[in-house]
Motif scaffolding. Structure first.
Motif, PDB file in Angstrom:
ATOM      1  N   MET A 152       0.815  -1.207   0.000  1.00 33.20           N
ATOM      2  CA  MET A 152       0.000   0.000   0.000  1.00 33.20           C
ATOM      3  C   MET A 152       0.859   1.272   0.000  1.00 33.20           C
ATOM      4  SD  MET A 152      -3.323  -0.577   0.016  1.00 33.20           S
ATOM      5  CE  MET A 152      -4.558  -1.797   0.415  1.00 33.20           C
ATOM      6  N   LYS A 153       2.046   1.231   0.672  1.00 34.13           N
ATOM      7  CA  LYS A 153       2.874   2.414   0.806  1.00 34.13           C
ATOM      8  C   LYS A 153       3.435   2.868  -0.535  1.00 34.13           C
ATOM      9  CE  LYS A 153       4.244   1.517   5.594  1.00 34.13           C
ATOM     10  NZ  LYS A 153       5.377   1.283   6.509  1.00 34.13           N
TER      11      LYS A 153
ATOM     12  N   LEU B 113      -6.895   2.186  -3.982  1.00 37.55           N
ATOM     13  CA  LEU B 113      -8.227   1.583  -3.900  1.00 37.55           C
ATOM     14  C   LEU B 113      -8.238   0.228  -4.615  1.00 37.55           C
ATOM     15  CD1 LEU B 113     -11.320   1.697  -3.350  1.00 37.55           C
ATOM     16  CD2 LEU B 113     -11.537   2.921  -5.516  1.00 37.55           C
ATOM     17  N   VAL B 114      -7.588   0.163  -5.781  1.00 36.15           N
ATOM     18  CA  VAL B 114      -7.512  -1.095  -6.532  1.00 36.15           C
ATOM     19  C   VAL B 114      -6.839  -2.172  -5.690  1.00 36.15           C
ATOM     20  CG1 VAL B 114      -6.576  -2.239  -8.577  1.00 36.15           C
ATOM     21  CG2 VAL B 114      -7.445   0.092  -8.746  1.00 36.15           C
ATOM     22  N   ALA B 115      -5.729  -1.813  -5.067  1.00 45.34           N
ATOM     23  CA  ALA B 115      -4.996  -2.759  -4.220  1.00 45.34           C
ATOM     24  C   ALA B 115      -5.858  -3.225  -3.055  1.00 45.34           C
ATOM     25  CB  ALA B 115      -3.719  -2.113  -3.702  1.00 45.34           C
ATOM     26  N   HIS B 116      -6.637  -2.325  -2.503  1.00 44.72           N
ATOM     27  CA  HIS B 116      -7.505  -2.668  -1.373  1.00 44.72           C
ATOM     28  C   HIS B 116      -8.575  -3.678  -1.791  1.00 44.72           C
ATOM     29  CE1 HIS B 116      -9.741  -2.186   2.351  1.00 44.72           C
ATOM     30  NE2 HIS B 116     -10.832  -1.986   1.633  1.00 44.72           N
ATOM     31  N   VAL B 117      -9.195  -3.438  -2.942  1.00 47.69           N
ATOM     32  CA  VAL B 117     -10.237  -4.355  -3.424  1.00 47.69           C
ATOM     33  C   VAL B 117      -9.626  -5.704  -3.807  1.00 47.69           C
ATOM     34  CG1 VAL B 117     -11.979  -4.757  -5.200  1.00 47.69           C
ATOM     35  CG2 VAL B 117     -11.700  -2.468  -4.235  1.00 47.69           C
ATOM     36  N   ALA B 118      -8.474  -5.665  -4.466  1.00 50.22           N
ATOM     37  CA  ALA B 118      -7.829  -6.898  -4.935  1.00 50.22           C
ATOM     38  C   ALA B 118      -7.335  -7.765  -3.778  1.00 50.22           C
ATOM     39  CB  ALA B 118      -6.666  -6.556  -5.858  1.00 50.22           C
ATOM     40  N   LYS B 119      -7.016  -7.132  -2.664  1.00 52.49           N
ATOM     41  CA  LYS B 119      -6.427  -7.848  -1.530  1.00 52.49           C
ATOM     42  C   LYS B 119      -7.306  -8.988  -1.026  1.00 52.49           C
ATOM     43  CE  LYS B 119      -4.231  -7.042   2.955  1.00 52.49           C
ATOM     44  NZ  LYS B 119      -3.902  -6.033   3.989  1.00 52.49           N
TER      45      LYS B 119
ATOM     46  N   ASP C  67      -1.141  -9.553 -10.604  1.00 53.09           N
ATOM     47  CA  ASP C  67      -2.117  -9.864 -11.657  1.00 53.09           C
ATOM     48  C   ASP C  67      -3.480  -9.258 -11.320  1.00 53.09           C
ATOM     49  OD1 ASP C  67      -0.226 -11.242 -13.059  1.00 53.09           O
ATOM     50  OD2 ASP C  67      -0.888 -13.230 -12.400  1.00 53.09           O
ATOM     51  N   LEU C  68      -3.864  -9.392 -10.062  1.00 52.62           N
ATOM     52  CA  LEU C  68      -5.156  -8.845  -9.638  1.00 52.62           C
ATOM     53  C   LEU C  68      -5.187  -7.331  -9.760  1.00 52.62           C
ATOM     54  CD1 LEU C  68      -5.912 -11.009  -6.457  1.00 52.62           C
ATOM     55  CD2 LEU C  68      -6.911 -11.235  -8.732  1.00 52.62           C
ATOM     56  N   ILE C  69      -4.108  -6.696  -9.368  1.00 47.68           N
ATOM     57  CA  ILE C  69      -4.046  -5.235  -9.449  1.00 47.68           C
ATOM     58  C   ILE C  69      -4.074  -4.783 -10.910  1.00 47.68           C
ATOM     59  CG2 ILE C  69      -2.567  -3.227  -9.042  1.00 47.68           C
ATOM     60  CD1 ILE C  69      -1.695  -4.576  -6.420  1.00 47.68           C
ATOM     61  N   ALA C  70      -3.393  -5.535 -11.781  1.00 45.92           N
ATOM     62  CA  ALA C  70      -3.375  -5.181 -13.205  1.00 45.92           C
ATOM     63  C   ALA C  70      -4.785  -5.238 -13.792  1.00 45.92           C
ATOM     64  CB  ALA C  70      -2.451  -6.127 -13.964  1.00 45.92           C
ATOM     65  N   VAL C  71      -5.517  -6.308 -13.448  1.00 47.10           N
ATOM     66  CA  VAL C  71      -6.884  -6.451 -13.944  1.00 47.10           C
ATOM     67  C   VAL C  71      -7.790  -5.422 -13.288  1.00 47.10           C
ATOM     68  CG1 VAL C  71      -8.892  -7.984 -14.036  1.00 47.10           C
ATOM     69  CG2 VAL C  71      -6.609  -8.901 -14.469  1.00 47.10           C
TER      70      VAL C  71
ATOM     71  N   CYS D 189     -16.577  -1.020  -9.966  1.00 50.60           N
ATOM     72  CA  CYS D 189     -16.045  -1.333 -11.296  1.00 50.60           C
ATOM     73  C   CYS D 189     -14.831  -2.255 -11.204  1.00 50.60           C
ATOM     74  CB  CYS D 189     -15.646  -0.041 -12.025  1.00 50.60           C
ATOM     75  SG  CYS D 189     -17.048   0.995 -12.500  1.00 50.60           S
ATOM     76  N   VAL D 190     -13.975  -2.010 -10.230  1.00 48.03           N
ATOM     77  CA  VAL D 190     -12.789  -2.851 -10.031  1.00 48.03           C
ATOM     78  C   VAL D 190     -13.211  -4.274  -9.693  1.00 48.03           C
ATOM     79  CG1 VAL D 190     -10.804  -3.267  -8.531  1.00 48.03           C
ATOM     80  CG2 VAL D 190     -11.284  -0.956  -9.349  1.00 48.03           C
ATOM     81  N   GLU D 191     -14.156  -4.393  -8.768  1.00 49.05           N
ATOM     82  CA  GLU D 191     -14.618  -5.724  -8.365  1.00 49.05           C
ATOM     83  C   GLU D 191     -15.292  -6.457  -9.525  1.00 49.05           C
ATOM     84  OE1 GLU D 191     -16.248  -7.860  -4.435  1.00 49.05           O
ATOM     85  OE2 GLU D 191     -16.613  -5.721  -4.654  1.00 49.05           O
ATOM     86  N   ASN D 192     -16.065  -5.734 -10.314  1.00 46.48           N
ATOM     87  CA  ASN D 192     -16.713  -6.350 -11.476  1.00 46.48           C
ATOM     88  C   ASN D 192     -15.675  -6.895 -12.458  1.00 46.48           C
ATOM     89  OD1 ASN D 192     -19.288  -5.832 -10.577  1.00 46.48           O
ATOM     90  ND2 ASN D 192     -19.560  -3.972 -11.778  1.00 46.48           N
ATOM     91  N   GLU D 193     -14.595  -6.158 -12.639  1.00 46.08           N
ATOM     92  CA  GLU D 193     -13.543  -6.587 -13.570  1.00 46.08           C
ATOM     93  C   GLU D 193     -12.876  -7.870 -13.056  1.00 46.08           C
ATOM     94  OE1 GLU D 193     -12.274  -5.754 -17.296  1.00 46.08           O
ATOM     95  OE2 GLU D 193     -13.554  -4.430 -16.117  1.00 46.08           O
ATOM     96  N   LEU D 194     -12.650  -7.939 -11.759  1.00 46.75           N
ATOM     97  CA  LEU D 194     -12.037  -9.125 -11.167  1.00 46.75           C
ATOM     98  C   LEU D 194     -12.973 -10.327 -11.257  1.00 46.75           C
ATOM     99  CD1 LEU D 194     -10.414  -7.512  -8.001  1.00 46.75           C
ATOM    100  CD2 LEU D 194      -9.226  -8.388 -10.018  1.00 46.75           C
ATOM    101  N   LEU D 195     -14.254 -10.095 -11.016  1.00 44.26           N
ATOM    102  CA  LEU D 195     -15.226 -11.188 -11.089  1.00 44.26           C
ATOM    103  C   LEU D 195     -15.356 -11.709 -12.513  1.00 44.26           C
ATOM    104  CD1 LEU D 195     -18.001  -9.859  -8.678  1.00 44.26           C
ATOM    105  CD2 LEU D 195     -16.339 -11.686  -8.256  1.00 44.26           C
ATOM    106  N   MET D 196     -15.262 -10.819 -13.500  1.00 43.69           N
ATOM    107  CA  MET D 196     -15.301 -11.255 -14.889  1.00 43.69           C
ATOM    108  C   MET D 196     -14.100 -12.145 -15.207  1.00 43.69           C
ATOM    109  SD  MET D 196     -16.802  -8.280 -17.367  1.00 43.69           S
ATOM    110  CE  MET D 196     -15.646  -6.995 -16.910  1.00 43.69           C
TER     111      MET D 196
END
Length: 205
Positions: free
Chosen positions: A1-2, A38-44, A55-59, A86-93
């Motif tokens: 995160m830092k 925020l992306v990193a937080h959702v992907a975590k 990979d998760l952060i990239a998607v 939107c980030v979560e939807n992309e990961l779920l896809m």
């Protein structure tokens, strides 16, 4: 995160959103970069599934870019809330696509050979060689149905022979001759039972 840039303050975010709305692409870049945390937080939360964090952060970043590009503050005044969705939807896809691909691959995997020595797959047992089942139904439903039908429409002997013939329930695949020798019956009798059992299953589908 830092390692991620510090998030924008509400005032800064509103300013950059307005600039982007006016056509400033640098403002768009800032909005994306300053929301990577925020992306990193959702992907975590998906890392527990054994996924690679990068990979998760990239998607997820693809979802963030879509969010910034389509955000309408007339509908919601919080970019972060919209972007997280939107980030979560992309990961779920991503996960759904992987799951579908896994099912399609397993559907084509060999589970034995027929009486002429030709390799057959689960798709052949369920529907027959000339029917493209992938376009009609998903593998998981058919697999459950197939196993559920074994005890309903087949006799004990038919179930036993199909189980050994095609390695069902994780067993070892056996030739008709091996099955005949094990059960003390003729190979032609094994072939006849196998054919009748498969036809029964196909009729149910």
């Amino acid at each position: 995160m830092k390692s991620f840039p510090k998030p924008l303050t509400p005032e800064e975010e509103a300013w950059f959103l307005q600039k982007y709305k006016e056509g400033d692409l640098e403002a768009r870049k800032v909005l994306i970069e300053r929301n990577l945390r925020l992306v990193a937080h959702v992907a975590k939360k998906y890392q527990k599934q054994g996924e690679d964090a990068e990979d998760l952060i990239a998607v997820g970043t693809i979802g963030l870019i879509k969010a910034v590009s389509t955000f309408d503050n007339a509908k919601t005044n919080k970019l972060a809330t919209y972007a997280a969705r939107c980030v979560e939807n992309e990961l779920l896809m991503l996960f759904r696509a992987r799951k579908k691909m896994s099912r399609e691959i397993s559907l084509q995997e060999s589970i034995g050979t027929d009486k002429e020595g030709n390799e057959i797959s689960l798709i052949d047992v369920i529907e027959g060689e000339h029917v493209d089942i992938i376009e009609r139904m998903e593998l998981d439903r058919n697999t459950k149905k197939l196993y559920g039908l074994l005890g309903k429409v087949l006799t004990g002997r038919e179930q036993e022979i199909l189980r050994m013939r095609y390695g069902l329930y994780g067993g070892k695949e056996m030739t008709q001759r091996e099955i005949a020798a094990k059960l003390g019956i003729s190979r032609s009798y094994v072939s006849r039972i196998e054919k009748n059992a498969v036809e029964k299953l196909r009729e149910c589908f």
